[in-house]
Design a protein around this motif. Structure first.
Motif, PDB file in Angstrom:
ATOM      1  N   THR A 226       0.747  -1.318  -0.208  1.00  0.00           N
ATOM      2  CA  THR A 226       0.288   0.314   0.109  1.00  0.00           C
ATOM      3  C   THR A 226       0.988   1.482   0.112  1.00  0.00           C
ATOM      4  OG1 THR A 226      -1.455  -0.963   0.782  1.00  0.00           O
ATOM      5  CG2 THR A 226      -1.858   0.896   1.422  1.00  0.00           C
ATOM      6  N   LYS A 227       0.810   2.181  -0.900  1.00  0.00           N
ATOM      7  CA  LYS A 227       1.491   3.310  -1.339  1.00  0.00           C
ATOM      8  C   LYS A 227       0.567   4.233  -1.381  1.00  0.00           C
ATOM      9  CE  LYS A 227       5.122   2.483  -1.902  1.00  0.00           C
ATOM     10  NZ  LYS A 227       6.152   2.716  -0.492  1.00  0.00           N
ATOM     11  N   GLN A 228       1.222   5.763  -0.594  1.00  0.00           N
ATOM     12  CA  GLN A 228       0.310   7.001  -0.645  1.00  0.00           C
ATOM     13  C   GLN A 228       0.945   7.238  -1.589  1.00  0.00           C
ATOM     14  OE1 GLN A 228       1.158   8.271   3.757  1.00  0.00           O
ATOM     15  NE2 GLN A 228      -0.892   8.860   3.513  1.00  0.00           N
TER      16      GLN A 228
ATOM     17  N   ASN B 135      -5.707  10.305   2.502  1.00  0.00           N
ATOM     18  CA  ASN B 135      -5.442   8.843   2.275  1.00  0.00           C
ATOM     19  C   ASN B 135      -5.694   8.511   0.604  1.00  0.00           C
ATOM     20  OD1 ASN B 135      -6.528   8.804   5.238  1.00  0.00           O
ATOM     21  ND2 ASN B 135      -7.837  10.074   5.378  1.00  0.00           N
TER      22      ASN B 135
ATOM     23  N   LEU C  69      -4.686   6.313  -1.633  1.00  0.00           N
ATOM     24  CA  LEU C  69      -3.674   4.936  -1.229  1.00  0.00           C
ATOM     25  C   LEU C  69      -4.057   4.186  -2.982  1.00  0.00           C
ATOM     26  CD1 LEU C  69      -4.999   4.205   2.141  1.00  0.00           C
ATOM     27  CD2 LEU C  69      -2.857   5.441   1.735  1.00  0.00           C
TER      28      LEU C  69
ATOM     29  N   THR D 207      -2.614   0.520  -4.550  1.00  0.00           N
ATOM     30  CA  THR D 207      -1.617  -0.784  -4.197  1.00  0.00           C
ATOM     31  C   THR D 207      -0.894  -1.615  -5.114  1.00  0.00           C
ATOM     32  OG1 THR D 207      -3.182  -2.541  -4.870  1.00  0.00           O
ATOM     33  CG2 THR D 207      -3.116  -1.893  -2.337  1.00  0.00           C
TER      34      THR D 207
ATOM     35  N   ASP E 216       5.284  -0.913   3.249  1.00  0.00           N
ATOM     36  CA  ASP E 216       3.906  -0.246   2.791  1.00  0.00           C
ATOM     37  C   ASP E 216       3.992   0.908   3.560  1.00  0.00           C
ATOM     38  OD1 ASP E 216       2.113  -2.070   1.953  1.00  0.00           O
ATOM     39  OD2 ASP E 216       1.961  -2.792   3.879  1.00  0.00           O
ATOM     40  N   ASP E 217       3.441   2.220   3.233  1.00  0.00           N
ATOM     41  CA  ASP E 217       3.360   3.368   3.499  1.00  0.00           C
ATOM     42  C   ASP E 217       2.566   3.650   4.481  1.00  0.00           C
ATOM     43  OD1 ASP E 217       5.094   3.973   1.829  1.00  0.00           O
ATOM     44  OD2 ASP E 217       4.402   5.040   0.256  1.00  0.00           O
TER      45      ASP E 217
ATOM     46  N   SER F 114      -1.428  -1.034   7.841  1.00  0.00           N
ATOM     47  CA  SER F 114      -3.076  -1.688   7.152  1.00  0.00           C
ATOM     48  C   SER F 114      -3.844  -2.461   9.063  1.00  0.00           C
ATOM     49  CB  SER F 114      -2.982  -2.583   6.874  1.00  0.00           C
ATOM     50  OG  SER F 114      -2.031  -4.231   7.690  1.00  0.00           O
TER      51      SER F 114
END
Length: 98
Positions: free
Chosen positions: A32-34, A47, A49, A51, A58-59, A62
């Motif tokens: 998951t990246k931001q 928010n 985001l 994938t 992950d940024d 979860s």
């Protein structure tokens, strides 16, 4: 830029679950990246985001539970307000109905 588990399964004449299990056994999982909406000028805590399989970590953490609102269609200059409005409206409605 890639193939889904089901597409690979069809080519290999096996099940989607067979492909998924093999992929996970090699630790090939999405991260998951931001999206940095502030162009790195300030710390962004948005928010927005997505994938990707092109990440190493992950940024964001979860969490269990929650809701994901998926958009569809073309995303281009001028469409962001409509996308934001639809996403926020869907989220507010989901919150209202519990």
């Amino acid at each position: 830029n890639g193939f889904s588990d089901i597409q690979i399964a069809e080519c290999l004449k096996c099940t989607e679950e067979d492909v998924r299990s093999k992929r996970k056994s090699f630790d090939i999982v999405p991260k998951t990246k931001q999206i940095d909406t502030l162009a790195a000028e300030y710390p962004a805590e948005t928010n927005y985001l997505y994938t990707t399989y092109h990440g190493s970590e992950d940024d964001v953490e979860s969490s269990n539970g929650g809701v994901i609102v998926l958009g569809s269609g073309a995303y281009r200059i001028g469409s962001s307000i409509e996308f934001d409005w639809c996403g926020v409206s869907a989220s507010r409605t989901l919150r209202q109905i519990g």
